[in-house]
Write a protein that holds these residues in place. Structure first.
Motif, PDB file in Angstrom:
ATOM      1  N   ALA B 439      61.089  59.629 101.460  1.00 53.37           N
ATOM      2  CA  ALA B 439      59.973  58.578 101.762  1.00 53.37           C
ATOM      3  C   ALA B 439      59.799  57.549 100.801  1.00 53.37           C
ATOM      4  N   GLY B 440      60.419  57.578  99.441  1.00 50.00           N
ATOM      5  CA  GLY B 440      60.635  56.661  98.549  1.00 50.00           C
ATOM      6  C   GLY B 440      61.677  56.460  97.549  1.00 50.00           C
ATOM      7  N   PRO B 441      62.988  56.586  98.178  1.00 52.58           N
ATOM      8  CA  PRO B 441      64.029  56.716  97.204  1.00 52.58           C
ATOM      9  C   PRO B 441      64.196  55.456  96.179  1.00 52.58           C
ATOM     10  N   GLU B 442      63.475  54.377  96.640  1.00 55.78           N
ATOM     11  CA  GLU B 442      63.849  53.345  95.803  1.00 55.78           C
ATOM     12  C   GLU B 442      63.047  53.374  94.288  1.00 55.78           C
ATOM     13  N   ALA B 443      62.381  54.355  94.175  1.00 54.75           N
ATOM     14  CA  ALA B 443      61.992  54.910  92.706  1.00 54.75           C
ATOM     15  C   ALA B 443      63.073  55.349  91.821  1.00 54.75           C
ATOM     16  N   ILE B 444      64.057  55.678  92.411  1.00 55.73           N
ATOM     17  CA  ILE B 444      65.333  56.204  91.383  1.00 55.73           C
ATOM     18  C   ILE B 444      66.094  55.019  91.098  1.00 55.73           C
ATOM     19  N   ALA B 445      66.087  54.961  89.813  1.00 52.20           N
ATOM     20  CA  ALA B 445      66.494  53.872  88.850  1.00 52.20           C
ATOM     21  C   ALA B 445      68.108  54.064  88.809  1.00 52.20           C
ATOM     22  N   ALA B 446      68.509  55.307  88.490  1.00 53.49           N
ATOM     23  CA  ALA B 446      70.010  55.480  88.042  1.00 53.49           C
ATOM     24  C   ALA B 446      70.894  55.474  89.461  1.00 53.49           C
ATOM     25  N   PRO B 447      71.928  54.856  89.595  1.00 52.78           N
ATOM     26  CA  PRO B 447      72.646  55.372  90.524  1.00 52.78           C
ATOM     27  C   PRO B 447      73.575  56.386  90.289  1.00 52.78           C
ATOM     28  N   GLY B 448      74.114  56.993  91.502  1.00 52.70           N
ATOM     29  CA  GLY B 448      75.068  58.324  91.303  1.00 52.70           C
ATOM     30  C   GLY B 448      74.239  59.576  91.177  1.00 52.70           C
ATOM     31  N   PRO B 449      74.726  60.745  90.557  1.00 48.39           N
ATOM     32  CA  PRO B 449      73.870  61.939  90.411  1.00 48.39           C
ATOM     33  C   PRO B 449      73.069  61.913  89.458  1.00 48.39           C
ATOM     34  N   HIS B 450      73.269  60.825  88.661  1.00 48.29           N
ATOM     35  CA  HIS B 450      71.880  61.040  87.481  1.00 48.29           C
ATOM     36  C   HIS B 450      70.652  60.600  88.121  1.00 48.29           C
ATOM     37  N   GLY B 451      70.725  59.898  89.517  1.00 51.74           N
ATOM     38  CA  GLY B 451      69.664  59.429  90.193  1.00 51.74           C
ATOM     39  C   GLY B 451      68.759  60.837  90.552  1.00 51.74           C
ATOM     40  N   LEU B 452      69.769  61.781  91.029  1.00 53.34           N
ATOM     41  CA  LEU B 452      68.938  63.097  91.595  1.00 53.34           C
ATOM     42  C   LEU B 452      68.361  63.765  90.536  1.00 53.34           C
ATOM     43  N   SER B 453      69.217  63.659  89.536  1.00 53.00           N
ATOM     44  CA  SER B 453      68.492  64.500  88.102  1.00 53.00           C
ATOM     45  C   SER B 453      67.160  63.784  87.857  1.00 53.00           C
ATOM     46  N   GLU B 454      67.005  62.285  87.687  1.00 57.21           N
ATOM     47  CA  GLU B 454      65.742  61.752  87.565  1.00 57.21           C
ATOM     48  C   GLU B 454      64.486  62.305  88.388  1.00 57.21           C
ATOM     49  N   LEU B 455      64.736  62.275  89.655  1.00 55.14           N
ATOM     50  CA  LEU B 455      63.733  62.843  90.579  1.00 55.14           C
ATOM     51  C   LEU B 455      63.519  64.108  90.413  1.00 55.14           C
TER      52      LEU B 455
END
Lengths: 192, 563
Positions: B439-455
């Motif tokens: 619903a809100g992938p724009e909250a992820i700041a880092a590009p790449g796999p690190h973005g998934l880690s953040e979430l």
């Protein structure tokens, strides 16, 4: 259920009075008497004006001052808006920022050939890190000495005198407080 | 990692081991009712609350009292945040907090999470911090300990209908334990440099003539309880990395010790209250062994310099200094990161988002295991005891006997309740995390796999009531503020209620004497089994997500790929 809620309400009020009002005010009162300087933020005054806090880093850009670490707090060393870069280790943005800082430090310190000390080109966690590693301070000694018209040995001696070792020889890491070091420089040979 | 770093890690472990029986013994005396020197202060509180202190509660009444108290607390914090602009002690003139962030924060502090979707110095008045957030720091910690104590009583008693009195347990925990220790710690912190005042922010003119506004406030009093109560919500945005919250290596050691002190101590309290201290030490050993593995991995990973930066000409001697403070260095940042996520504390002295991929994997895994490596005060012990129930059940299946623990037969009801509690973390992390991702992938700041880690980290932290973050994540968006709030409530109370139910049902059982077929639960075999169950059941669920996040990032980074 009503009795549970009533009891919860009263308990919340009692706990607020105790831990939210009495506790912080009691600590404030004793701190005021016992440690007034620390309680108000370890402020440093020069000529009657506040120039900063002994614990909080500040931005330095001129050649005659030691530069602290890159800061991600607000627009840099914003002591009312702390924080790190939060860039991922794999972020291109991080690599580019560090590359630019390395180039800037190399340009500002042409005498230094080796790799740049890590803490000098990476942002701290708080954005207000008041310290540098002794290596990062030594890296800038020649530049500062030149700008101030001091001998390099004299500047190195100032760094050595301002270097704090590990607590009890064990805890933490050796470090130099950048603001304290720059204040000492100003005392030795003021900038014109 | 240099020799000094290893020495600092060993010192920290030694301090925790040494203080565990001290804290454990004190808490055992406290919750067995043997400490009475503050009875004069207790009595008027019980009278005001309309509680008869000697009247104990059935587990369901205990749960109702707890839920009612937490509901009122949440509403109180929400009210303070929304009204702070008109209330006193707001010299910085910060405005009212927005409804979604106020909801998120109120829930966050009441559930002992202390996830911060705001920056302390820019969003909260001194009054809100003190009378709202710090109060919850005390009482949410006391709530967790109360639940753990109720569960201990469940195992210690037999043929009993009650598990204790919530009002009494909470009050005694605050009066005898949290308040006095926090008070002394706060004064120590001021001595070392943490501010404690109600001043307006101080304008300074730096040596180069630049304007610098220096935030102030009652920092020390909040810092003390934040560490002791496994809360973790910083007075400032940078949390314990901020020099005002954690000025020296000495404050760092003390704050790190309080990260784990009560949680570790409770294992011994457990042993003492069930009448066999070896049972407590066995749980301590399982927790301790996992802790040593985690801290070693984190310290090793962080002492590697980032290859993308050394290539550019940065020194590789020290390690990964992005997002770390010079006074703490690598070792103290690694210990803190491990301890704060092993416990459900969530305070940070370095930015986890900027940790090396495997360094950041450690805190993430700590949380995903359910924060049972010491864990939050109370929450760690009752979380681990849920795994114990599961472990003895699995052991029972292997030998074909009805499992028992401490003389209590573990039957279908207890195992079902334990499984309910264990399912909370995967449901909250993967379920709510998936909704947020879609619903809100724009909250992820880092590009790449690190973005998934953040979430993943964000939803692990919320469900696990940890509160630390890969802080680049845009947690302040209304969608995430609300989803995270839901995750925190779910992660807290959907575990507490089944745990209290286990307490009630264990208390009601008869104690059977051990026989030749009883699995001893204090030996090496059981410790190994417990660790295995924790890792397999708690950890393996998340393996695919972890492989796509930190593991891929590690492989990419060290093969020269950036994002």
């Amino acid at each position: 259920m009503i009795s549970h809620l009533r009891s919860a309400l009263v308990l919340t009020l009692v706990m607020t009075a105790l831990t939210g009002i009495a506790y912080p005010f009691a600590v404030t009162g004793i701190a005021e008497l016992a440690f007034p300087r620390q309680a108000h933020g370890s402020l440093i005054e020069r000529d009657g004006k506040v120039v900063g806090s002994a614990l909080i880093g500040q931005a330095f850009s001129g050649p005659g001052y030691f530069h602290g670490r890159p800061s991600a707090a607000g627009q840099g060393y914003d002591a009312a808006n702390s924080g790190g870069s939060n860039l991922a280790p794999s972020a291109r943005a991080l690599a580019e920022a560090v590359r630019a800082r390395i180039a800037a430090e190399r340009a500002a310190n042409p005498g230094e050939r080796g790799p740049v000390p890590a803490d000098l080109v990476t942002a701290s966690a708080s954005g207000l890190d008041p310290h540098l590693s002794p290596a990062a301070a030594a890296w800038q000694a020649a530049r500062v000495a030149l700008a101030r018209g001091l001998a390099v040995e004299e500047v190195r001696a100032l760094i050595a005198a301002r270097t704090e070792g590990r607590t009890f020889g064990l805890l933490g890491e050796p470090r130099v407080n950048v603001l304290a070091l720059n204040l000492a420089l100003d005392e030795r040979r003021p900038m014109r | 990692m240099d020799a000094n770093g290893i020495l600092q890690i060993l010192l920290y472990l030694a301090v925790i081991v040494a203080l565990t029986p001290l804290a454990g013994g004190y808490m055992a005396r406290l919750f067995e009712g043997r400490l009475t020197f503050l009875a004069w202060a207790e009595r008027p509180i019980y009278r005001l609350c309309g509680t008869a202190p000697e009247r104990e509660q059935h587990w369901s009444a205990y749960a109702f009292s707890l839920l009612a108290f937490n509901l009122v607390g949440t509403l109180a914090v929400y009210g303070l945040e929304r009204l702070q602009v008109w209330l006193p002690l707001n010299p910085a003139g910060v405005g009212a907090v927005s409804p979604t962030i106020a909801f998120n924060t109120a829930v966050s502090f009441a559930t002992n999470t202390n996830w911060q979707a705001y920056g302390g110095e820019t969003a909260m008045s001194y009054l809100t911090q003190m009378a709202g957030l710090a109060v919850q720091n005390f009482v949410s910690a006391a709530t967790g300990i109360a639940v753990a104590v109720a569960l201990i009583r469940g195992f210690a008693r037999h043929s009993a209908q009650t598990v204790g009195n919530f009002t009494v347990d909470l009050t005694r925990c605050v009066l005898y334990l949290l308040l006095p220790v926090a008070f002394l710690t706060a004064l120590f912190l001021v001595w070392q440099g943490a501010p404690q005042n109600f001043d307006a922010y101080v304008p300074a003119s730096t040596l180069e003539g630049v304007h610098q506004l220096i935030a102030q406030g009652p920092v020390a009093s909040q810092e003390a309880i934040k560490q002791l109560g496994s809360n973790g919500g910083g007075f400032f945005n940078a949390n314990s990395a901020h020099p005002f919250e954690n000025p020296t290596p000495l404050t760092n050691l003390v704050e790190m010790t309080f990260l784990l002190l009560l949680a570790a101590g409770l294992t011994d309290t457990f042993g003492r209250m069930v009448g066999d201290r070896r049972q407590g030490w066995a749980i301590f050993a399982a927790m301790g062994l996992m802790f040593v593995v985690c801290v070693s991995l984190a310290a090793w990973a962080e002492s590697q310099a980032n290859p993308a930066l050394t290539v550019a000409g940065m020194d590789s001697l020290v390690g990964n200094m992005e997002g770390k403070e010079v006074r703490f260095g690598i070792a103290n940042s690694a210990i803190w990161a491990t301890a704060t996520t092993a416990a459900s504390n969530g305070s940070v002295n370095a930015m986890h988002d900027s940790f090396m991929p495997l360094g950041g994997l450690v805190p993430l895994v700590d949380i995903l295991l359910g924060e049972v490596i010491f864990g939050g005060v109370g929450a760690g012990l009752y979380g681990m005891l849920v795994f114990v129930v599961l472990a003895v059940f699995i052991a029972g299946l292997m030998v074909g006997r009805t499992p028992e623990y401490l003389g209590k037969k573990i039957e279908a009801r207890e195992v079902k309740l334990a499984v309910l509690a264990i399912l909370v973390t995967p449901l909250g992390v993967l379920g709510l995390g998936a909704i947020s991702l879609l619903a809100g992938p724009e909250a992820i700041a880092a590009p790449g796999p690190h973005g998934l880690s953040e979430l993943l980290y964000a939803y692990a932290s919320a469900t696990g009531n940890n509160g630390s973050a890969f802080a680049g994540f845009g947690a302040a968006t209304p969608l995430n503020a609300i989803l995270q709030g839901v995750a925190m409530v779910f992660g807290r109370f959907a575990v507490i209620v089944p745990v209290l139910a286990i307490a009630g049902s264990a208390a009601a059982k008869k104690t059977v004497p051990p026989s030749a077929g009883t699995l001893p639960t204090h030996g090496r075999l059981f410790v190994t089994l417990l660790i295995a169950v924790t890792v397999v059941v708690g950890g393996l669920t998340f393996f695919p997500a972890l492989a796509l996040g930190p593991v891929v990032e590690h492989l990419a980074l060290f093969s020269g790929t950036l994002f």
